[in-house]
Design a protein around this motif. Structure first.
Motif, PDB file in Angstrom:
ATOM      1  N   UNK A   1      31.313  49.746  56.763  1.00 31.72           N
ATOM      2  CA  UNK A   1      31.603  48.630  56.175  1.00 31.72           C
ATOM      3  C   UNK A   1      32.384  48.832  55.108  1.00 31.72           C
ATOM      4  N   UNK A   2      32.787  47.536  54.713  1.00 33.15           N
ATOM      5  CA  UNK A   2      34.245  48.274  53.497  1.00 33.15           C
ATOM      6  C   UNK A   2      33.345  47.886  52.071  1.00 33.15           C
ATOM      7  N   UNK A   3      33.699  48.335  51.380  1.00 34.87           N
ATOM      8  CA  UNK A   3      33.779  48.528  49.800  1.00 34.87           C
ATOM      9  C   UNK A   3      35.306  47.775  48.697  1.00 34.87           C
ATOM     10  N   UNK A   4      34.835  46.459  48.700  1.00 32.77           N
ATOM     11  CA  UNK A   4      36.113  46.626  47.976  1.00 32.77           C
ATOM     12  C   UNK A   4      36.058  46.263  46.351  1.00 32.77           C
ATOM     13  N   UNK A   5      36.880  47.486  45.695  1.00 36.31           N
ATOM     14  CA  UNK A   5      37.112  47.448  44.439  1.00 36.31           C
ATOM     15  C   UNK A   5      37.786  46.360  43.813  1.00 36.31           C
ATOM     16  N   UNK A   6      36.974  45.258  42.982  1.00 42.11           N
ATOM     17  CA  UNK A   6      37.335  44.477  42.228  1.00 42.11           C
ATOM     18  C   UNK A   6      36.740  44.440  40.713  1.00 42.11           C
ATOM     19  N   UNK A   7      38.169  44.284  39.869  1.00 43.22           N
ATOM     20  CA  UNK A   7      38.233  44.475  38.536  1.00 43.22           C
ATOM     21  C   UNK A   7      38.242  43.099  37.974  1.00 43.22           C
ATOM     22  N   UNK A   8      38.918  42.340  38.804  1.00 40.74           N
ATOM     23  CA  UNK A   8      38.764  40.854  37.968  1.00 40.74           C
ATOM     24  C   UNK A   8      40.586  40.830  37.932  1.00 40.74           C
ATOM     25  N   UNK A   9      41.496  41.362  37.916  1.00 43.24           N
ATOM     26  CA  UNK A   9      42.856  41.897  37.936  1.00 43.24           C
ATOM     27  C   UNK A   9      43.733  40.740  38.642  1.00 43.24           C
ATOM     28  N   UNK A  10      45.052  40.820  38.749  1.00 42.21           N
ATOM     29  CA  UNK A  10      46.078  40.830  39.492  1.00 42.21           C
ATOM     30  C   UNK A  10      45.510  41.326  40.844  1.00 42.21           C
ATOM     31  N   UNK A  11      45.915  42.758  40.796  1.00 42.98           N
ATOM     32  CA  UNK A  11      45.886  43.639  41.701  1.00 42.98           C
ATOM     33  C   UNK A  11      44.558  43.423  42.768  1.00 42.98           C
ATOM     34  N   UNK A  12      43.384  43.737  41.819  1.00 39.91           N
ATOM     35  CA  UNK A  12      42.040  43.421  43.153  1.00 39.91           C
ATOM     36  C   UNK A  12      42.072  42.105  43.636  1.00 39.91           C
ATOM     37  N   UNK A  13      42.466  40.821  42.992  1.00 40.53           N
ATOM     38  CA  UNK A  13      42.248  39.489  43.211  1.00 40.53           C
ATOM     39  C   UNK A  13      42.800  39.768  44.173  1.00 40.53           C
ATOM     40  N   UNK A  14      44.495  39.970  44.068  1.00 39.94           N
ATOM     41  CA  UNK A  14      45.396  39.869  45.099  1.00 39.94           C
ATOM     42  C   UNK A  14      44.446  39.910  46.877  1.00 39.94           C
ATOM     43  N   UNK A  15      43.860  42.089  46.748  1.00 37.66           N
ATOM     44  CA  UNK A  15      43.557  42.635  47.510  1.00 37.66           C
ATOM     45  C   UNK A  15      42.806  41.561  47.991  1.00 37.66           C
ATOM     46  N   UNK A  16      41.706  41.073  47.495  1.00 36.01           N
ATOM     47  CA  UNK A  16      40.227  40.448  48.254  1.00 36.01           C
ATOM     48  C   UNK A  16      40.613  38.904  48.648  1.00 36.01           C
ATOM     49  N   UNK A  17      41.641  38.174  48.127  1.00 34.23           N
ATOM     50  CA  UNK A  17      41.943  36.593  48.868  1.00 34.23           C
ATOM     51  C   UNK A  17      42.961  37.172  50.345  1.00 34.23           C
TER      52      UNK A  17
ATOM     53  N   UNK B   1      41.095  29.640  39.980  1.00 34.26           N
ATOM     54  CA  UNK B   1      42.775  28.689  39.555  1.00 34.26           C
ATOM     55  C   UNK B   1      43.071  30.537  39.152  1.00 34.26           C
ATOM     56  N   UNK B   2      43.507  30.578  39.710  1.00 30.08           N
ATOM     57  CA  UNK B   2      44.522  32.256  39.017  1.00 30.08           C
ATOM     58  C   UNK B   2      45.847  31.445  38.658  1.00 30.08           C
ATOM     59  N   UNK B   3      46.249  30.619  37.944  1.00 32.39           N
ATOM     60  CA  UNK B   3      46.905  30.339  36.862  1.00 32.39           C
ATOM     61  C   UNK B   3      45.667  30.772  35.762  1.00 32.39           C
ATOM     62  N   UNK B   4      44.474  30.692  35.305  1.00 32.02           N
ATOM     63  CA  UNK B   4      43.368  30.760  34.208  1.00 32.02           C
ATOM     64  C   UNK B   4      43.482  32.102  34.022  1.00 32.02           C
ATOM     65  N   UNK B   5      44.113  33.332  35.118  1.00 30.83           N
ATOM     66  CA  UNK B   5      44.467  34.813  35.271  1.00 30.83           C
ATOM     67  C   UNK B   5      45.799  34.463  35.079  1.00 30.83           C
ATOM     68  N   UNK B   6      46.849  34.174  35.512  1.00 27.43           N
ATOM     69  CA  UNK B   6      47.731  34.608  34.753  1.00 27.43           C
ATOM     70  C   UNK B   6      48.276  34.339  33.305  1.00 27.43           C
ATOM     71  N   UNK B   7      46.935  33.236  33.004  1.00 25.97           N
ATOM     72  CA  UNK B   7      46.848  32.451  31.109  1.00 25.97           C
ATOM     73  C   UNK B   7      46.482  34.025  30.962  1.00 25.97           C
ATOM     74  N   UNK B   8      46.054  34.730  31.193  1.00 22.26           N
ATOM     75  CA  UNK B   8      44.937  35.407  30.364  1.00 22.26           C
ATOM     76  C   UNK B   8      46.134  37.155  30.374  1.00 22.26           C
TER      77      UNK B   8
END
Length: 488
Positions: free
Chosen positions: A34-50, A224-231
């Motif tokens: 099984x895979x365990x994806x580390x997700x912090x909510x930031x740009x890099x982990x969001x990109x990997x998860x998508x 909406x990834x633009x919200x992430x960019x704004x943050x």
């Protein structure tokens, strides 16, 4: 049928994302781990998860057999804006995964209450973290994530950790990522966890690659990834990765992370957020700066005990002053009061949906227990401070009740004053006796009593005077050089 995401993959300049998704699918189907994806909510982990979501969704439903766990680590002292964003995102991920029949479940891990930041700082008196004493990362980040991974290893035999880390982020990270590579595979061995392997699908990405992908490809869970960019723009920030070992760099400088972080000189991300309209966070910044001020070498003795937590007094070399110990009990009470006041101010000014608890009731009860057992706080200062600052009673249950109350503390103080004994000494001895009551074997009480009596119970002035006398005597006891002795 071709999805919009697949059509947009080729738009990311410099990277063959179609080939990358094919590679991700090959790694996913290569074994049953099984895979365990580390997700912090930031740009890099969001990109990997998508990327992984899109790759796996392209498989026939019957081939999406391996579970994928999306793991987010909440230290309980994250910036409230980030906490609320991640909570909303994890809920959206779970809902979208169920709707799209994806083998994905998202959840948070948090530190054990006894390991939390405020229990250690306010309860035990640990000084604010510094580069020399960074006690927080392992307790708040590494241990909770590793516990989850170890449980999955116990359940499945082996797991693959998927991390959104990039080699271009730093030379140190590139070196660590290459150190444990397994030849002939896309995986690396985890540096500390047996049975865990690491897959880094965006290892070759630059920052521009990450943002290009996020802004050109719609989030599969509806964010909406633009919200992430704004943050990011508001905070001028980088990203804190999911930390699963001591080699992974933790947060610092302008990164999103713990709002209490004093390892860095200034919290540039928090300052930028306040400057960009998030004024309701200012009480957090003020409290963080106050904790940072306690690290000033010239002011440490204002805030910290001359004894260590084990009751000893430690000197280095011929120093006349000891190494500072934990925060003084009175200062810990002051910090608790200011924390609860900051929580009240933040929630009064917070936008709708951004209200937060800076400290949990479970943490308050654990601090209460520590203060009673270690400080002889029979008057229950925690409950008093909660009542005075918030106007509410601290919820307690039967296990939180104690035999000794405020009136008992007054009697104890009178007795100790008469016999010239420290009240805390007697209070700890009584707590030791109470803690073993009802046990068939009472051998433990002898060790507890010995440990209490071995502590330094004298006043600071008396200890320092004795230290100075010993140093002066040592200078007098130095034998003269025989070559210069005067013979008679």
């Amino acid at each position: 049928m071709t999805s919009n995401t697949d059509n947009n993959l080729a738009m990311n300049a410099g990277l063959d994302l179609t080939a990358l998704q094919k590679h991700i699918r090959a790694v996913y189907r290569a074994d049953d781990r099984p895979w365990v994806i580390g997700y912090s909510g930031g740009k890099d982990s969001t990109c990997a998860l998508q990327l992984i979501w899109g790759a796996v969704r392209a498989l026939p439903e019957d081939e999406r057999r391996k579970p994928i766990f999306v793991l987010s680590s909440d230290t309980l002292v994250e910036t409230p804006v980030i906490v609320n964003y991640i909570d909303d995102t994890l809920a959206a991920i779970n809902a979208a995964a169920e709707d799209q029949k994806m083998p994905i479940t998202a959840q948070k891990v948090v530190p054990e209450i006894s390991d939390s930041f405020w229990v250690n700082l306010i309860g035990r008196g640990y000084p604010a973290p510094s580069k020399r004493f960074r006690w927080c990362t392992e307790r708040l980040k590494i241990d909770p994530a590793n516990a989850f991974i170890k449980n999955r290893v116990a359940e499945y035999g082996e797991v693959v950790m998927v991390l959104g880390v990039r080699s271009s982020e730093s030379a140190t990270r590139a070196q660590v990522m290459s150190l444990h590579k397994i030849d002939g595979t896309a995986l690396s061995r985890h540096s500390t966890l047996p049975g865990a392997f690491v897959f880094t699908p965006i290892e070759a990405f630059s920052v521009d690659d990450v943002w290009a992908f996020l802004l050109q490809n719609q989030s599969p869970w509806g964010s909406d990834n633009r919200d992430l960019l704004a943050m990011y723009r508001n905070a001028q920030a980088g990203e804190c990765p999911l930390v699963v070992d001591k080699q992974t760099e933790s947060c610092g400088n302008s990164r999103f992370g713990c709002w209490v972080c004093t390892v860095v000189t200034k919290d540039k991300a928090m300052e930028a957020m306040v400057d960009n309209g998030e004024e309701w966070l200012e009480p957090l910044l003020d409290l963080r700066d106050e904790l940072a001020a306690t690290q000033d070498p010239q002011r440490k003795r204002e805030f910290r005990d001359f004894r260590r937590r084990n009751g000893s007094v430690t000197f280095v070399g011929d120093a006349e002053t000891p190494i500072p110990g934990p925060y003084l009990f009175d200062y810990r009470k002051e910090i608790l009061r200011k924390l609860l006041e900051a929580q009240k101010l933040v929630n009064e000014k917070a936008p709708p949906g951004e209200k937060t608890a800076l400290i949990q009731d479970e943490e308050l009860r654990e601090i209460r227990r520590l203060w009673r057992s270690e400080q002889g706080d029979w008057g229950d200062a925690v409950s008093e401070i909660v009542k005075e600052t918030t106007g509410r009673e601290l919820p307690v249950d039967g296990s939180d009740s104690y035999e000794f109350q405020a009136r008992d503390a007054e009697v104890l103080a009178d007795v100790c004053n008469t016999h010239e004994l420290p009240p805390r000494l007697l209070a700890q001895l009584l707590e030791a006796e109470r803690s073993v009551r009802g046990l068939k074997r009472r051998t433990l009480i002898h060790r507890k009593i010995a440990g209490i009596l071995e502590k330094e119970w004298r006043e600071e002035g008396e200890v320092l005077d004795e230290r100075k006398e010993r140093l002066d005597q040592r200078k007098l006891d130095v034998s003269p050089d025989p070559l210069f002795e005067t013979k008679t």
